[in-house]
Write a protein that holds these residues in place. Structure first.
Motif, PDB file in Angstrom:
ATOM      1  N   LEU A 107      39.023  36.335  23.621  1.00 28.90           N
ATOM      2  CA  LEU A 107      40.203  37.082  24.983  1.00 28.90           C
ATOM      3  C   LEU A 107      39.962  36.232  26.186  1.00 28.90           C
ATOM      4  CD1 LEU A 107      42.488  37.513  25.626  1.00 28.90           C
ATOM      5  CD2 LEU A 107      41.314  39.850  26.714  1.00 28.90           C
ATOM      6  N   ALA A 108      40.828  35.016  26.572  1.00 28.59           N
ATOM      7  CA  ALA A 108      40.064  33.650  27.276  1.00 28.59           C
ATOM      8  C   ALA A 108      40.864  34.468  28.859  1.00 28.59           C
ATOM      9  CB  ALA A 108      40.996  32.441  27.112  1.00 28.59           C
ATOM     10  N   MET A 109      40.654  34.897  29.976  1.00 34.60           N
ATOM     11  CA  MET A 109      41.350  34.915  30.229  1.00 34.60           C
ATOM     12  C   MET A 109      41.323  33.900  32.041  1.00 34.60           C
ATOM     13  SD  MET A 109      40.343  39.110  31.028  1.00 34.60           S
ATOM     14  CE  MET A 109      41.573  39.511  32.055  1.00 34.60           C
ATOM     15  N   ASP A 110      42.626  33.022  32.031  1.00 32.75           N
ATOM     16  CA  ASP A 110      42.054  32.706  33.410  1.00 32.75           C
ATOM     17  C   ASP A 110      43.310  32.883  34.613  1.00 32.75           C
ATOM     18  OD1 ASP A 110      41.095  30.408  31.736  1.00 32.75           O
ATOM     19  OD2 ASP A 110      42.432  29.983  31.362  1.00 32.75           O
ATOM     20  N   ILE A 111      42.182  33.437  36.047  1.00 34.52           N
ATOM     21  CA  ILE A 111      42.785  34.358  36.859  1.00 34.52           C
ATOM     22  C   ILE A 111      42.289  33.304  38.055  1.00 34.52           C
ATOM     23  CG2 ILE A 111      42.603  35.806  38.167  1.00 34.52           C
ATOM     24  CD1 ILE A 111      39.935  36.955  35.844  1.00 34.52           C
ATOM     25  N   THR A 112      43.508  32.734  38.889  1.00 35.39           N
ATOM     26  CA  THR A 112      43.717  32.534  39.656  1.00 35.39           C
ATOM     27  C   THR A 112      44.790  32.953  41.528  1.00 35.39           C
ATOM     28  OG1 THR A 112      45.708  31.624  38.900  1.00 35.39           O
ATOM     29  CG2 THR A 112      43.801  29.782  38.371  1.00 35.39           C
ATOM     30  N   GLY A 113      44.091  33.110  42.352  1.00 35.73           N
ATOM     31  CA  GLY A 113      44.451  33.147  43.217  1.00 35.73           C
ATOM     32  C   GLY A 113      44.122  32.750  44.093  1.00 35.73           C
ATOM     33  N   PRO A 114      44.447  33.000  45.762  1.00 30.79           N
ATOM     34  CA  PRO A 114      44.103  32.125  47.331  1.00 30.79           C
ATOM     35  C   PRO A 114      42.656  32.173  46.741  1.00 30.79           C
ATOM     36  CG  PRO A 114      46.060  34.080  47.341  1.00 30.79           C
ATOM     37  CD  PRO A 114      45.577  34.892  46.424  1.00 30.79           C
ATOM     38  N   ALA A 115      42.010  31.114  47.389  1.00 30.58           N
ATOM     39  CA  ALA A 115      40.920  30.910  46.899  1.00 30.58           C
ATOM     40  C   ALA A 115      40.279  31.094  46.280  1.00 30.58           C
ATOM     41  CB  ALA A 115      40.462  30.987  48.666  1.00 30.58           C
ATOM     42  N   TYR A 116      40.552  31.638  44.838  1.00 31.70           N
ATOM     43  CA  TYR A 116      39.764  31.800  44.067  1.00 31.70           C
ATOM     44  C   TYR A 116      40.733  31.962  42.591  1.00 31.70           C
ATOM     45  CZ  TYR A 116      37.233  35.274  40.312  1.00 31.70           C
ATOM     46  OH  TYR A 116      37.080  36.174  39.803  1.00 31.70           O
TER      47      TYR A 116
END
Length: 155
Positions: A62-71
């Motif tokens: 499982l590939a999980m790409d997480i993006t957020g403010p400054a993350y």
């Protein structure tokens, strides 16, 4: 749910998705909708969200790409510890959909109880796989497990 540690968007990699029946496609859409509507999602080391999550399968991981403010962070998780519960859950889901097509109410209820039990087991296994990477509550883990199963299913 609002707050700094939550998902605002979830996408499944179209290239990873196997073909799906109407029931499977419906389960995918509902899981994504429910997950975005209410979740608790706290990536380790993140100061605050909201976050966007993209899920895909890469070589049975499982590939999980997480993006957020400054993350921005990706995780590649082995699904080997989840294989048995995924396989059992998918089999009982097939039995449940078949039961809906012509079984008695008591038979449907019996299959559904087993399905919910395996779903909870899968959620706990999902939380264990995410430990140290992303903290989630039980309902978020259940919905993520549903999406992992949607990616895993082979037609």
């Amino acid at each position: 749910m609002s707050g700094p540690h939550r998902l605002s968007a979830v996408d499944l990699d179209e290239a990873s998705l196997p073909s799906a029946t109407a029931e499977i496609e419906h389960a995918r859409r509902v899981a994504i909708f429910d997950l975005v509507e209410q979740n608790s999602f706290t990536p380790a080391g993140a100061e605050g969200g909201p976050y966007q999550l993209k899920l895909s399968l890469q070589d049975s991981r499982l590939a999980m790409d997480i993006t957020g403010p400054a993350y921005r962070k990706g995780h590649l998780l082995s699904l080997t510890p989840l294989k048995t519960v995924i396989r059992d859950y998918l089999m009982i889901c097939d039995s449940y959909y078949e039961a809906l097509r012509g079984s008695s109410a008591s038979q449907i209820e019996s299959v559904d109880m087993g399905r919910r039990g395996l779903h909870n087991e899968g959620a706990e296994a999902m939380k264990a796989r995410l430990e140290g990477k992303v903290e989630v509550d039980h309902e978020t883990a259940r919905r993520l497990f549903t999406l992992v199963c949607a990616l895993w299913r082979r037609g």
